[in-house]
Design a protein around this motif. Structure first.
Motif, PDB file in Angstrom:
ATOM      1  N   CYS A 215       0.838  -1.202   0.000  1.00  0.00           N
ATOM      2  CA  CYS A 215       0.000   0.000   0.000  1.00  0.00           C
ATOM      3  C   CYS A 215       0.875   1.255   0.000  1.00  0.00           C
ATOM      4  O   CYS A 215       1.897   1.294   0.695  1.00  0.00           O
ATOM      5  CB  CYS A 215      -0.890   0.024   1.231  1.00  0.00           C
ATOM      6  SG  CYS A 215      -2.027  -1.378   1.354  1.00  0.00           S
ATOM      7  N   GLN A 222      -9.589   2.617   3.974  1.00  0.00           N
ATOM      8  CA  GLN A 222     -10.714   2.183   3.143  1.00  0.00           C
ATOM      9  C   GLN A 222     -10.315   2.091   1.675  1.00  0.00           C
ATOM     10  O   GLN A 222     -10.697   1.154   0.974  1.00  0.00           O
ATOM     11  CB  GLN A 222     -11.891   3.147   3.315  1.00  0.00           C
ATOM     12  CG  GLN A 222     -12.559   3.066   4.688  1.00  0.00           C
ATOM     13  CD  GLN A 222     -13.747   4.016   4.814  1.00  0.00           C
ATOM     14  OE1 GLN A 222     -13.891   4.945   4.027  1.00  0.00           O
ATOM     15  NE2 GLN A 222     -14.599   3.771   5.815  1.00  0.00           N
ATOM     16  N   GLN A 223      -9.535   3.076   1.235  1.00  0.00           N
ATOM     17  CA  GLN A 223      -9.061   3.049  -0.138  1.00  0.00           C
ATOM     18  C   GLN A 223      -8.080   1.904  -0.350  1.00  0.00           C
ATOM     19  O   GLN A 223      -8.084   1.253  -1.401  1.00  0.00           O
ATOM     20  CB  GLN A 223      -8.404   4.390  -0.493  1.00  0.00           C
ATOM     21  CG  GLN A 223      -7.919   4.493  -1.936  1.00  0.00           C
ATOM     22  CD  GLN A 223      -9.055   4.415  -2.936  1.00  0.00           C
ATOM     23  OE1 GLN A 223     -10.199   4.719  -2.612  1.00  0.00           O
ATOM     24  NE2 GLN A 223      -8.743   3.998  -4.159  1.00  0.00           N
ATOM     25  N   ILE A 225      -8.094  -0.958   1.135  1.00  0.00           N
ATOM     26  CA  ILE A 225      -8.867  -2.205   1.032  1.00  0.00           C
ATOM     27  C   ILE A 225      -9.444  -2.355  -0.376  1.00  0.00           C
ATOM     28  O   ILE A 225      -9.447  -3.451  -0.947  1.00  0.00           O
ATOM     29  CB  ILE A 225      -9.984  -2.231   2.095  1.00  0.00           C
ATOM     30  CG1 ILE A 225      -9.358  -2.315   3.501  1.00  0.00           C
ATOM     31  CG2 ILE A 225     -10.928  -3.395   1.860  1.00  0.00           C
ATOM     32  CD1 ILE A 225     -10.361  -2.184   4.631  1.00  0.00           C
ATOM     33  N   LYS A 226      -9.910  -1.251  -0.950  1.00  0.00           N
ATOM     34  CA  LYS A 226     -10.419  -1.300  -2.320  1.00  0.00           C
ATOM     35  C   LYS A 226      -9.305  -1.637  -3.308  1.00  0.00           C
ATOM     36  O   LYS A 226      -9.526  -2.351  -4.288  1.00  0.00           O
ATOM     37  CB  LYS A 226     -11.052   0.046  -2.686  1.00  0.00           C
ATOM     38  CG  LYS A 226     -12.344   0.356  -1.938  1.00  0.00           C
ATOM     39  CD  LYS A 226     -12.903   1.713  -2.346  1.00  0.00           C
ATOM     40  CE  LYS A 226     -14.189   2.044  -1.581  1.00  0.00           C
ATOM     41  NZ  LYS A 226     -14.706   3.379  -1.966  1.00  0.00           N
ATOM     42  N   LEU A 227      -8.108  -1.121  -3.036  1.00  0.00           N
ATOM     43  CA  LEU A 227      -6.969  -1.406  -3.915  1.00  0.00           C
ATOM     44  C   LEU A 227      -6.489  -2.840  -3.787  1.00  0.00           C
ATOM     45  O   LEU A 227      -5.739  -3.341  -4.628  1.00  0.00           O
ATOM     46  CB  LEU A 227      -5.806  -0.459  -3.587  1.00  0.00           C
ATOM     47  CG  LEU A 227      -5.995   1.020  -3.931  1.00  0.00           C
ATOM     48  CD1 LEU A 227      -4.835   1.841  -3.377  1.00  0.00           C
ATOM     49  CD2 LEU A 227      -6.106   1.210  -5.443  1.00  0.00           C
ATOM     50  N   LYS A 228      -6.875  -3.499  -2.674  1.00  0.00           N
ATOM     51  CA  LYS A 228      -6.455  -4.867  -2.383  1.00  0.00           C
ATOM     52  C   LYS A 228      -4.934  -4.990  -2.294  1.00  0.00           C
ATOM     53  O   LYS A 228      -4.353  -5.997  -2.719  1.00  0.00           O
ATOM     54  CB  LYS A 228      -7.006  -5.837  -3.430  1.00  0.00           C
ATOM     55  CG  LYS A 228      -8.526  -5.905  -3.458  1.00  0.00           C
ATOM     56  CD  LYS A 228      -9.017  -6.918  -4.475  1.00  0.00           C
ATOM     57  CE  LYS A 228     -10.557  -6.985  -4.476  1.00  0.00           C
ATOM     58  NZ  LYS A 228     -11.071  -7.978  -5.448  1.00  0.00           N
ATOM     59  N   CYS A 229      -4.275  -3.949  -1.759  1.00  0.00           N
ATOM     60  CA  CYS A 229      -2.833  -4.034  -1.558  1.00  0.00           C
ATOM     61  C   CYS A 229      -2.541  -4.926  -0.356  1.00  0.00           C
ATOM     62  O   CYS A 229      -3.385  -5.117   0.524  1.00  0.00           O
ATOM     63  CB  CYS A 229      -2.206  -2.656  -1.407  1.00  0.00           C
ATOM     64  SG  CYS A 229      -3.092  -1.501  -0.336  1.00  0.00           S
ATOM     65  N   ALA A 232      -3.116  -3.850   3.523  1.00  0.00           N
ATOM     66  CA  ALA A 232      -4.221  -2.901   3.686  1.00  0.00           C
ATOM     67  C   ALA A 232      -4.764  -2.884   5.111  1.00  0.00           C
ATOM     68  O   ALA A 232      -5.197  -1.833   5.600  1.00  0.00           O
ATOM     69  CB  ALA A 232      -5.335  -3.231   2.697  1.00  0.00           C
TER      70      ALA A 232
END
Length: 522
Positions: A215, A222-223, A225-229, A232
């Motif tokens: 990340c 929250q972002q 988690i959306k990026l799935k790094c 996260a």
């Protein structure tokens, strides 16, 4: 007519010139850019922390090597001629030291070289100075890429009395042939090199380096988690994600300490002191003498003192007591002196050294303080023995789980959370024997890093203090410490929230003692 012909010729020349310029631009764009001779031909979009391929050979991450050849005549004048060899930057290497463009080792070869060296545990000059004894003083030096400072540290070590009775352990997190050559050229005592095997250099695009799927530091959770790094779910206490260049320093320090106390064959039964230095430190010629004197004083007067400290960040010491201001300063205790020096430094808004010497700090009978150990005041040139290390090991999870990328603050947290025990106590020399000369590095981002100016001031200080070195005795004062000493850490500085960092740190303590392998290759 002649004028019309001349105008036509000019137009043709201009058109041809513009066409050539356009052609050059197009060729440059299609060829990936123009490079100066010797530049690394990496695409401009390449991540500098990832591996890239050149003719199918994996090239390791490289860093700028601080290796200036600008040692001033003023500095050299105070260095014995026989030690100038340690300050010499050889021309054959100076053209490639910034990124090691001419080095033949690729990433795989560097990893193998590190493994061979760590397995061999080779001690240079052991045939001259004899094997490591159980009470041999071990001086552990953490090295990154600031070769200029390292050269001067080696020069200062070479001038220390009884240095030939010690073992110097240089712990590296960056494999570099010029650094290796310098360290292996030391001929005044026993030397060992150990190499931190989980460095950014050897893991440029994977943890503990920077994984492409890590990340970004400042992205919100929250972002992330959306990026799935990858990390996260594990930001630090400030909501930031890990930065490899900062976590590496704490990892390296912890690995080095574990390596020396728990893993090396030569330290199996070692009970002597291990002193921790860094590449940008500078020692006085009596620092070993003072180490032994403070140890003897602690054994006699303070058996509960676990740590000895030879350095301080206080940068003002005055010889003379002339003037009301200086007389007033001499009545202040050590903590007040530190606060006053810090306040003066903030007012000046610069980092220039103003070295003078208090007569009550350097004298025939010198003063030492016995006080609670604090990371920011007693982390330079400090040492302890195996019994203290055992105490650390009993609660090592406090070190590895604490969300702070600084090894010294993590050690302070550990000290403040010892069950049914007081905080670590330190016995420290008020007249320092270890000095910080680094103007540039992880925590220092000066635009003008002139090593010679700082080193020259340290040399002058030690020259002025020379009549007061090797004191016959010391007088100890027990203090409870100031508010800063006694304030319990409620939270760390962050940078250590990633569960992978915590697990790697913990796993370093699970590696057992290793026997030397004698198939050593220099």
């Amino acid at each position: 007519m002649p004028r019309l012909k001349y105008a036509s010729v000019v137009r043709v020349v201009v058109i041809l010139g513009l066409f050539c310029l356009w052609l050059q631009i197009m060729l440059s764009a299609s060829g990936g850019g123009m490079y100066r001779d010797g530049d690394d031909q990496v695409p401009l979009t390449a991540n500098p922390l990832t591996e890239y391929k050149v003719t199918d050979v994996i090239v390791p991450y490289t860093e700028e090597l601080m290796n200036s050849n600008d040692t001033s005549e003023q500095v050299l004048a105070l260095v014995p001629p026989e030690l100038h060899k340690y300050l010499t930057v050889h021309p054959k290497n100076s053209s490639v030291n910034s990124t090691e463009r001419a080095v033949s080792k690729n990433l795989t070869e560097i990893r193998k070289a590190i493994q061979r060296s760590n397995e061999a545990q080779y001690i240079h000059n052991e045939d001259i100075y004899g094997p490591v004894q159980n009470d041999t003083i071990i001086i552990a030096i953490q090295v990154h890429t600031r070769l200029t400072y390292l050269r001067h540290l080696i020069v200062s070590l070479a001038q220390a009395r009884d240095i030939e009775r010690t073992l110097l352990v240089f712990s590296h997190d960056y494999y570099n042939e010029e650094i290796n050559s310098l360290v292996r050229s030391i001929d005044f005592t026993k030397v060992m090199q150990i190499f931190y095997p989980y460095s950014i250099q050897t893991h440029p695009n994977e943890f503990p380096g920077l994984d492409p799927n890590d990340c970004p530091r400042d992205v919100k959770m929250q972002q992330a988690i959306k990026l799935k790094c990858i990390n996260a779910l594990h930001p630090d206490l400030h909501g930031h994600y890990r930065e490899a260049k900062y976590t590496q320093t704490k990892h390296h320090w912890w690995w080095k300490a574990n390596r020396i106390f728990n893993q090396l064959e030569c330290t199996t039964n070692h009970t002597g002191m291990v002193v921790f230095l860094e590449e940008d430190h500078y020692v006085a010629e009596d620092f070993i003498y003072m180490l032994n004197l403070l140890r003897a004083t602690a054994d006699r007067s303070c058996p509960q003192c676990e740590i000895i400290s030879l350095g301080t960040y206080l940068k003002t010491y005055q010889y003379h007591a002339n003037g009301d201001k200086r007389k007033k300063q001499m009545t202040l205790n050590y903590i007040q002196q530190v606060r006053m020096a810090n306040e003066e430094r903030r007012k000046r808004q610069d980092t220039q050294w103003n070295f003078q010497v208090y007569p009550n700090l350097y004298g025939n009978t010198q003063k030492v303080d016995i006080t609670p150990w604090h990371s920011s005041m007693h982390n330079m040139g400090f040492g302890f023995n195996r019994s203290v290390w055992h105490n650390i090991m009993e609660i090592q999870e406090q070190f590895c789980a604490y969300d702070d990328y600084n090894w010294d603050y993590s050690l302070l947290h550990l000290s403040q959370n010892r069950k049914n025990q007081e905080k670590f106590k330190v016995i420290m020399s008020k007249g320092p024997r270890v000095f910080h000369i680094g103007e540039c590095g992880i925590h220092h981002k000066k635009s003008n890093c002139n090593a010679s100016s700082v080193i020259s001031k340290v040399q002058k200080l030690l020259q002025n203090a020379k009549p007061y070195l090797f004191p016959g005795s010391v007088t100890a004062t027990v203090t409870a410490g100031g508010a800063k000493h006694n304030k319990k850490l409620t939270k760390g500085n962050g940078g250590w929230g990633d569960i992978r960092d915590q697990e790697l740190c913990t796993n370093m303590t699970r590696i057992g003692r290793e026997l030397r392998r004698y198939n050593y290759y220099a």
